[in-house]
Design an enzyme around this catalytic site. Structure first.
Site, short mmCIF file in Angstrom:
data_model
loop_
_atom_site.label_atom_id
_atom_site.label_comp_id
_atom_site.label_asym_id
_atom_site.label_seq_id
_atom_site.Cartn_x
_atom_site.Cartn_y
_atom_site.Cartn_z
N THR A 1 64.91 -29.66 42.83
CA THR A 1 64.02 -29.00 43.79
C THR A 1 63.28 -29.98 44.69
O THR A 1 62.75 -29.59 45.73
CB THR A 1 62.94 -28.20 43.04
OG1 THR A 1 62.23 -29.12 42.18
CG2 THR A 1 63.54 -27.07 42.22
N ASP B 1 68.19 -37.73 40.31
CA ASP B 1 68.64 -37.37 38.96
C ASP B 1 70.00 -36.70 39.08
O ASP B 1 70.60 -36.66 40.16
CB ASP B 1 67.58 -36.52 38.22
CG ASP B 1 67.48 -35.10 38.74
OD1 ASP B 1 68.15 -34.76 39.74
OD2 ASP B 1 66.72 -34.31 38.14
N CYS C 1 65.88 -34.74 43.60
CA CYS C 1 66.15 -34.07 42.33
C CYS C 1 66.57 -32.64 42.67
O CYS C 1 66.92 -32.37 43.82
CB CYS C 1 64.95 -34.15 41.38
SG CYS C 1 63.44 -33.35 41.95
N HIS D 1 52.01 -37.48 61.08
CA HIS D 1 50.63 -37.30 60.64
C HIS D 1 50.32 -37.96 59.29
O HIS D 1 49.18 -38.29 59.02
CB HIS D 1 50.29 -35.80 60.52
CG HIS D 1 50.10 -35.15 61.86
ND1 HIS D 1 49.48 -33.93 62.00
CD2 HIS D 1 50.44 -35.55 63.11
CE1 HIS D 1 49.44 -33.60 63.29
NE2 HIS D 1 50.04 -34.56 63.98
N HIS E 1 44.81 -39.79 62.37
CA HIS E 1 45.61 -39.62 61.15
C HIS E 1 45.47 -40.84 60.23
O HIS E 1 45.46 -40.69 59.01
CB HIS E 1 47.07 -39.36 61.51
CG HIS E 1 47.23 -38.17 62.41
ND1 HIS E 1 46.87 -36.90 62.00
CD2 HIS E 1 47.62 -38.07 63.70
CE1 HIS E 1 47.06 -36.06 63.01
NE2 HIS E 1 47.51 -36.74 64.05
C1 RB5 Z 1 66.73 -30.87 36.44
O1 RB5 Z 1 67.30 -29.78 35.82
C2 RB5 Z 1 65.56 -30.43 37.31
O2 RB5 Z 1 64.50 -30.00 36.52
C3 RB5 Z 1 65.13 -31.55 38.23
O3 RB5 Z 1 66.20 -31.96 39.00
C4 RB5 Z 1 64.03 -31.25 39.22
O4 RB5 Z 1 64.30 -30.12 39.96
C5 RB5 Z 1 62.66 -31.31 38.70
O5 RB5 Z 1 61.67 -31.08 39.40
#
Ligand code: RB5
Length: 147
Positions: free
Chosen positions: A67, A8, A65, A98, A133
């Protein structure tokens, strides 16, 4: 091996860096977006990558993304997808050894580009160990195994 890559807006820069790295290494990569830093909804990209890996149309995927959390949640809803959120090298290696992870997920707002490329390299080079595994992975799709 063909790798599908998607991100994203929060990880657009990291996606471009990883894509360049894979192309330099001679790895076939298909970019499913995002194609700029304009805001997009990560599930739409994550679902495209995960559904194609789920159907066996690509062996591996990389999703990015902010996080890594949202992308991993979305991807793991698809059958036969084992998406691993790895923001460190140990997890990257273990996710292959694993868990036979077929989608690597990272957070562009969590780690820097240099570590991310090391994680990608480790994830691509580490084989699955199989054996006990594989037996555990087989349980994922066995009805009646719920606790
Ligand atoms: C976008 O702001 C953020 O929410 C997205 O990149 C991600 O971290 C979602 O889990």
């Amino acid at each position: 091996m063909k790798i599908l890559i998607g991100c994203d807006h929060a990880a657009f820069g990291l996606k471009e860096t990883i894509k360049r790295y894979l192309i330099e290494k001679g790895v076939a990569v298909e970019d499913l977006g995002a194609f700029s830093e304009a805001s997009v909804d990560y599930p739409q990209i994550g679902m495209q990558v995960a559904s194609r890996v789920s159907k066996g149309q690509a062996e591996r995927g990389i999703l990015l993304c902010g996080t890594g959390l949202g992308m991993s949640m979305v991807a793991n809803r698809f059958a036969h997808v084992r998406a691993a959120l790895c923001n460190d090298l140990f997890s990257a290696g273990m996710s292959r050894r694993h868990n036979d992870a077929n989608i690597l997920v990272m957070g562009g707002r969590v780690i820097g580009d240099v570590l991310a490329l090391e994680i990608v390299r480790t994830w691509l080079e580490t084989p699955f160990e199989g054996g006990r595994h594989q037996r555990r992975l087989d349980l994922f799709d066995t009805p009646g195994q719920e606790p």
